[in-house]
Design a protein around this motif. Structure first.
Motif, short mmCIF file in Angstrom:
data_model
loop_
_atom_site.label_atom_id
_atom_site.label_comp_id
_atom_site.label_asym_id
_atom_site.label_seq_id
_atom_site.Cartn_x
_atom_site.Cartn_y
_atom_site.Cartn_z
N MET A 105 0.93 -1.16 0.14
CA MET A 105 -0.08 -0.13 -0.07
C MET A 105 1.04 1.36 0.05
O MET A 105 1.57 1.58 0.92
CB MET A 105 -1.07 -0.09 1.23
N ASP A 106 0.73 2.13 -1.19
CA ASP A 106 1.50 3.34 -1.29
C ASP A 106 0.73 4.41 -0.48
O ASP A 106 -0.33 4.64 -1.04
CB ASP A 106 1.82 3.48 -2.55
N LEU A 107 1.42 4.82 0.56
CA LEU A 107 0.71 6.06 1.08
C LEU A 107 0.78 7.36 0.79
O LEU A 107 0.17 8.33 1.03
CB LEU A 107 1.56 6.03 2.69
N ALA A 108 1.21 7.37 -0.60
CA ALA A 108 1.28 8.79 -1.12
C ALA A 108 -0.02 9.34 -1.66
O ALA A 108 -0.40 10.37 -1.57
CB ALA A 108 2.33 8.82 -2.40
N SER A 109 -0.92 8.15 -2.14
CA SER A 109 -2.23 8.55 -2.42
C SER A 109 -3.18 8.57 -1.17
O SER A 109 -4.48 8.65 -1.50
CB SER A 109 -2.64 7.40 -3.57
N LEU A 203 -0.41 16.68 -4.85
CA LEU A 203 -1.67 17.03 -5.74
C LEU A 203 -1.84 16.10 -6.94
O LEU A 203 -3.03 15.54 -7.42
CB LEU A 203 -1.56 18.54 -6.33
N ARG A 204 -0.69 15.63 -7.52
CA ARG A 204 -0.63 14.84 -8.62
C ARG A 204 -1.11 13.32 -8.35
O ARG A 204 -1.99 12.94 -8.91
CB ARG A 204 0.69 14.73 -9.27
N LYS A 208 -4.88 11.70 -9.49
CA LYS A 208 -4.81 10.18 -10.08
C LYS A 208 -5.79 9.39 -9.49
O LYS A 208 -6.40 8.60 -10.07
CB LYS A 208 -3.24 9.54 -9.87
N ARG A 209 -5.75 9.33 -8.08
CA ARG A 209 -6.74 8.71 -7.23
C ARG A 209 -8.20 9.04 -7.63
O ARG A 209 -8.94 8.18 -7.76
CB ARG A 209 -6.51 9.13 -5.73
N LEU A 210 -8.62 10.51 -7.69
CA LEU A 210 -9.83 10.68 -8.08
C LEU A 210 -10.16 10.31 -9.52
O LEU A 210 -11.51 9.87 -9.78
CB LEU A 210 -9.93 12.25 -8.15
N LYS A 211 -9.33 10.18 -10.40
CA LYS A 211 -9.58 9.85 -11.57
C LYS A 211 -10.01 8.23 -11.91
O LYS A 211 -10.99 8.04 -12.29
CB LYS A 211 -8.38 10.01 -12.65
#
Length: 1107
Positions: A105-109, A203-204, A208-211
């Motif tokens: 699990m990547d915590l950046a998102s 923000l990037r 990406k997660r919203l998309k």
């Protein structure tokens, strides 16, 4: 190197190397609950504690770091910050960092209200600082975390655990909002504001997660069931990928890594109804790829992972023994070509280093490890590993020792004769120097030194008196020498005119102190005897009474002036004995005896015997050889090999003087063989026959859990568990012994060994105090004993009666009529208790049920049950006035009585009939679980089931056919099954015909609305300043969408510089005489009631540079 720092409010530095755990848990991890760290459970209040992870890159950056296993703790509601610092002095570009929870699990998102990521750079120290803030920790924050830092080919990582304990005591008035739910429903123009409000810095990653979330919300129209995210198949097997499409007639395309697949023998396409299948036969590593199924404009993707079968080692490594400086090659063979293997030495992985000490070679299925110029440090156990097995071999490196095959001998020569000193050593590359009386011999016209192979010679022609002295040969690089003496014989003959009797001068022979000449078997025996006499005497050689002539090709007799020479080529054992030489002339005769002894290498020793074996050693014994070769045995040389190998390894290089030897450094569980060489001063014998194969094994560990299971006045029962370590040898059994108190003699309690882990020892004396022990036996012998903690007195102990009622008998036991009942109830008690059974308070009649009792249990047996056997059965065990009871409830069920007839058909309307009935009077001694209702047309009287397991006593039967007449019947159901006979309805029911009224269908108005969609996007353009430019795209949508143009996200609809045109869905933006400031990103947005869409492009305005 990786370090972890804990800092408290007083800037206390508690640096510890992560190769070990922290010696003291920092209190900083326990933050007070719900008080924003203003109240702490630890001694230091009002502090925010930080766990610093500092990563330093070494000069070569090995790619590995010490993995910490720190257990960090925090109370729920507290804040915690993780900081990673990277020294960037040797890095060319900024490193990238990733924070993970769990494994993937990547915590950046996941940035939001409770998780924030920050970074900074210090130009003075050239250190990057990366921070991860956990705010108001919750219970689900606990788990394993990982931090990874990468920069080109450099990599480092750190693992740590976070424990969150305690529950919040302060209820926050602020509701727990989901920031992603807010973002999903907010317009795009509000994203930046919301991200700032909730602490999202990436923000990037947020976009990406919203998309991705919006894509997941969109339901597929073409697929009813998509491919799974991933599939796995073993190499050589087949796999079938399946999707379900909405349209059964649609055609699908299958893609592999973006390339369309065509049906072949390996790729098979199938279409069955709505299902579409792709079958891949005989999967190989080339099939490990991404696959996609395309239907129109929609597609679904998956990944196929091809798992290789385990690589087995077909040919194991062989033990090797080499001399120092030689090359070592360890070779194995695996089951598949091109497989990857890992080499280890004493548990440490081997890699190709700069000195090329280790080299690895692949040749098909063969893998070779090469060690150049072996040294003593290369000794050890080498292991090759695959994903399916491993093999180990031992490498032994010995120092080179120079062996003397033939030493130089003393010489006695006459004037003008030739003297030759000759020696032979084991190494043909060894050079040496000759000395005379300590002075180096310089070659000249008379003196010559030669070195051919292993033979070194010093030749002196035309010997003179000054050549007499001690000659020494010194091999280069070795601390020993070979010496011999040259004796010069000066023969003086006085002239006497008369006859001179013959004389033998034995002083000219080099003899031992016992006047015996020793010759090595196979060498030349030359007896050169000086003689005198005038006239020249005749010479006769004899051995015993036999005169020696030249009849044998090996024997040569030669007589010259002043000498008689006797030569035997290739001396043998039979040539040993006393030789006599007789010289005669007219003046007389002379006789001399010469004792010749032929020596040889000894015979092979007798076959070795293995006396005992250990975990990695054995003790071997052998008998001396029958014939020692005529010289004393100096010692023995031993060799061993694995049974399945062909290579023997020498265990000692210096002769071992004893006939018993302990061999070590063997592998447990591997069969070995031993053989022995005998060594005397002449050389080494042939090897002995190989010993019987043996396996190095160690005795097992002691048995565990030895305890007393039961005891009586004359017997005792012991039990134990097997040893924790058995080893590679099979466990043969256990030996049990006992010792009386006050003595040291251990007496076997049983004959031989027992394979069981319990034993009953009988015929003991009441009142004796005994100590017991148990030992495990294998082929290596007995293990250490397991002994009871104290002596046991042999006397029966009173035990209260206790019934152990089985779990299944604690509930009602239900049986059908005619079944067999066999109830076994164990109990305990000493002495043997009295057992009684009763039913419903009355003693149990033996004709009613059978009872069998033993010392440990009681059995209640009923061969064929009836309804009358139902009831409560009570078991009572009693010892004197102490008792225990247990109750078993038995329920015998049978088929129920016939259901009463249907009392009434309640109602008939349309195609429906309402029925009603009453439950049966006798339910078969168990609950009625339901009813089965059936109907039949009176014309055919074929019965059809309408309801099964119907719980109520009334029902409605629908969908009857008009114009038909029906009858009905009902079965009752209990645990046994259906009732024997059904109950039927008294009267039949006729379904009347009714008129048919046509009702025209209704249709919904078609909805032609369609969300805007750009069919042709904007294209990036580059124009010249001062010339009009146009941007064009096309859009479709119902109703006609409203179009708005933007420049750099600013609305330009009302600016005069721009002209917007729309014709048949083609949208055109005309820019009049653009200047350099008109360059930028232009966006066209179309909106209607069904949705919106937008496209954008980049416009570059160049200067007008006239030539």
């Amino acid at each position: 190197m990786l370090w972890l720092y804990f800092l408290d409010g007083h800037s206390r530095d508690t640096r510890q190397d992560l190769t070990g755990l922290f010696t003291e848990k920092p209190q900083s991890g326990e933050v007070a609950v719900g008080k924003n760290v203003k109240i702490c459970k630890c001694a230091c209040a009002g502090q925010i504690y930080r766990h610093y992870i500092k990563l330093h890159w070494m000069s070569q950056c090995e790619g590995e770091c010490v993995k910490p296993h720190d257990n960090l703790s925090s109370c729920a509601g507290g804040n915690i910050t993780f900081v990673a610092k990277v020294n960037a002095e040797s890095l060319l570009k900024k490193p990238s960092i990733k924070w993970f929870k769990g494994k993937w699990m990547d915590l950046a998102s996941k940035s939001g209200k409770h998780l924030q990521l920050k970074e900074s750079y210090d130009r003075n120290t050239k250190v990057y600082t990366f921070e991860m803030h956990l705010i108001a920790a919750k219970a689900n924050f606990a788990g394993a975390y990982r931090c990874e830092v990468t920069s080109k080919d450099k990599f480092d990582s750190c693992n740590f655990n976070l424990t969150v304990h305690g529950e919040a005591v302060h209820a926050s008035t602020e509701p727990d909002l989901d920031v992603w739910d807010i973002l999903r429903h907010a317009p795009a123009s509000e994203y930046e504001k919301i991200a700032f409000q909730y602490g999202i810095t990436d923000l990037r990653g947020m976009l990406k997660r919203l998309k991705k979330m919006k894509k997941e919300e969109k339901k597929s129209e073409a697929f009813l069931k998509k491919l799974d995210p991933a599939y796995q198949v073993s190499k050589g097997h087949k796999i079938k990928l399946a999707v379900e499409v909405a349209n059964p007639d649609v055609e699908v395309k299958w893609l592999k890594n973006g390339q369309e697949l065509q049906p072949t023998g390996r790729y098979i396409f199938e279409s069955v109804g709505n299902m579409r299948y792709l079958t891949i036969n005989h999967c190989s590593l080339a099939d490990d790829a991404a696959y996609c199924c395309v239907v129109g404009e929609e597609k679904c993707t998956t990944e196929l992972f091809v798992k290789e079968p385990p690589i087995l080692i077909v040919k194991n490594l062989e033990d090797q023994m080499v001399m120092k400086g030689e090359r070592v090659e360890l070779e194995c063979e695996v089951s598949e070509e091109g497989a990857n293997v890992k080499w280890e030495k004493d548990g440490v992985e081997l890699t190709r280093d700069e000195s090329f000490k280790y080299r690895f070679k692949k040749d098909g299925c063969k893998h070779v490890l090469m060690i150049n110029e072996a040294t003593k440090e290369d000794c050890g156990h080498y292991k090759v590993k695959t994903n399916g097995g491993e093999s180990m071999a031992e490498v032994m490196v010995q120092e080179k020792e120079l062996e003397i095959y033939q030493s130089i001998a003393d010489l006695t020569v006459k004037a003008k004769d030739q003297a030759v000193f000759k020696c032979e050593v084991s190494d043909e590359n060894v050079r040496g120097t000759w000395y005379k009386n300590g002075v180096e011999v310089k070659p000249d016209a008379r003196i010559n030194t030669t070195h051919i192979g292993r033979i070194h010679k010093l030749t002196i022609d035309d010997v003179k008196p000054e050549d007499e002295g001690d000659y020494t040969f010194v091999p280069d690089g070795y601390a020993f020498n070979l010496s011999a003496k040259l004796n010069f014989l000066e023969v003086k003959i006085d002239y006497v005119p008369r006859q001179d009797p013959p004389k033998i001068h034995l002083d000219c022979m080099g003899r031992t102190s016992e006047s015996t000449i020793v010759v090595v078997a196979g060498n030349k025996l030359r007896l050169d005897v000086p003689i005198t006499g005038d006239p020249a005497p005749t010479v006769i050689w004899t051995k015993g009474e036999k005169v020696i002539t030249e009849g044998d090709d090996r024997v040569h007799v030669e007589t010259t002036k002043g000498h008689c020479v006797f030569t035997i080529e290739g001396a043998e054992k039979q040539d040993e004995g006393v030789y006599s030489v007789v010289v005669r002339n007219p003046a007389g005769e002379d006789t001399a005896d010469i004792n010749v002894k032929v020596v040889d290498v000894p015979d092979p020793p007798q076959i070795p015997r293995i006396l005992s074996v250990g975990e990695d050693s054995c003790v071997v014994e052998w008998d001396p050889p029958l014939f020692d070769g005529g010289q004393p045995i100096i010692g023995y040389v031993l060799e061993r090999k694995k049974k399945k190998s062909y290579r023997w390894m020498r265990l000692n290089f210096d002769p071992y003087p004893e006939t018993t030897y302990e061999a070590k450094r063997m592998i447990e569980g591997v069969p070995y063989e031993m053989r022995v060489y005998a060594v005397n001063s002449i050389g080494m014998s042939r090897h002995s026959p190989a010993s019987q194969p043996f396996v190095p094994v160690a005795p097992t560990s002691e048995p565990t859990g030895l305890c007393v299971d039961d005891i009586s006045d004359t017997s005792i029962s012991l039990k134990w568990r097997p040893p924790e370590r058995i080893g590679s040898a099979e466990l043969e059994g256990y030996g049990v012994e006992y010792c009386k108190e006050g003595t040291d003699e251990w007496i076997p309690a049983i004959q031989g060994l027992t394979e069981r882990t319990s034993v009953i020892i009988r015929d003991l004396t009441t009142g004796d105090k005994l100590q017991f022990r148990v030992r495990a036996y294998n082929m290596a012998g007995p293990s250490p004993p397991a002994t009871l903690a104290q002596h046991i007195t042999i006397r029966e102990i009173m035990q209260r009666p206790k019934i152990w009622l089985p779990r299944n008998l604690r509930q009602t036991l239900i049986k059908k009529v005619g079944d067999t009942v066999n109830i076994v109830i164990p109990f305990q008690g000493k002495p043997r208790p009295k057992v009684t059974w009763s039913k419903d308070g009355e003693p149990l009649n033996s004709a009613f049920a059978s009872v069998r009792n033993s010392e440990t249990d009681s059995i209640l047996f009923i061969r064929k049950t009836e309804r009358k056997h139902s009831g409560k059965y009570v078991l009572q065990v009693q010892i004197e006035n102490v008792e225990d009871t247990a109750t078993v409830t038995l329920q015998i069920v049978g088929k129920q009585d016939v259901t009463p007839p249907l009392s009434v058909i309640v109602d008939v309307w349309g195609f429906n009939v309402a029925l009603e009935w009453k439950p049966p009077k006798d339910n078969g001694n168990c609950e009625i679980t339901g009813y089965t209702i059936q109907k039949a047309d009176k014309k055919t009287m074929e019965w059809y089931t309408i309801y099964e397991q119907y719980r109520r006593t009334h029902c409605v039967i629908s969908d009857l056919i008009m114009g038909n007449e029906y009858v009905f019947r009902v079965f009752a159901i209990n645990l046994v099954g259906l009732s024997p006979e059904p109950c039927s309805s008294k009267d039949s029911v006729y379904i009347q015909k009714t008129g048919i009224v046509y009702k025209p269908p209704t249709y919904k108005d078609p909805d032609f609305s369609e969300a805007p969609k750009f069919t042709h996007p904007l294209v990036n353009r580059s124009v010249v300043a001062g010339y009009n430019a146009t941007l064009s795209c096309s859009v479709r949508g119902i109703p006609k969408p409203k179009v708005t143009w933007y420049k750099n996200k600013m609305d330009i609809s009302n600016e005069a510089k721009y002209r917007m045109l729309s014709q048949q869905g083609v949208l055109t933006l005309e820019i009049r005489k653009p200047c350099l400031f008109d360059g930028g990103v232009y966006t066209c947005k179309a909106v209607n009631d069904s949705g919106e869409d937008s496209v954008e492009c980049k416009l570059e305005v160049r200067r007008n540079n006239p030539q």
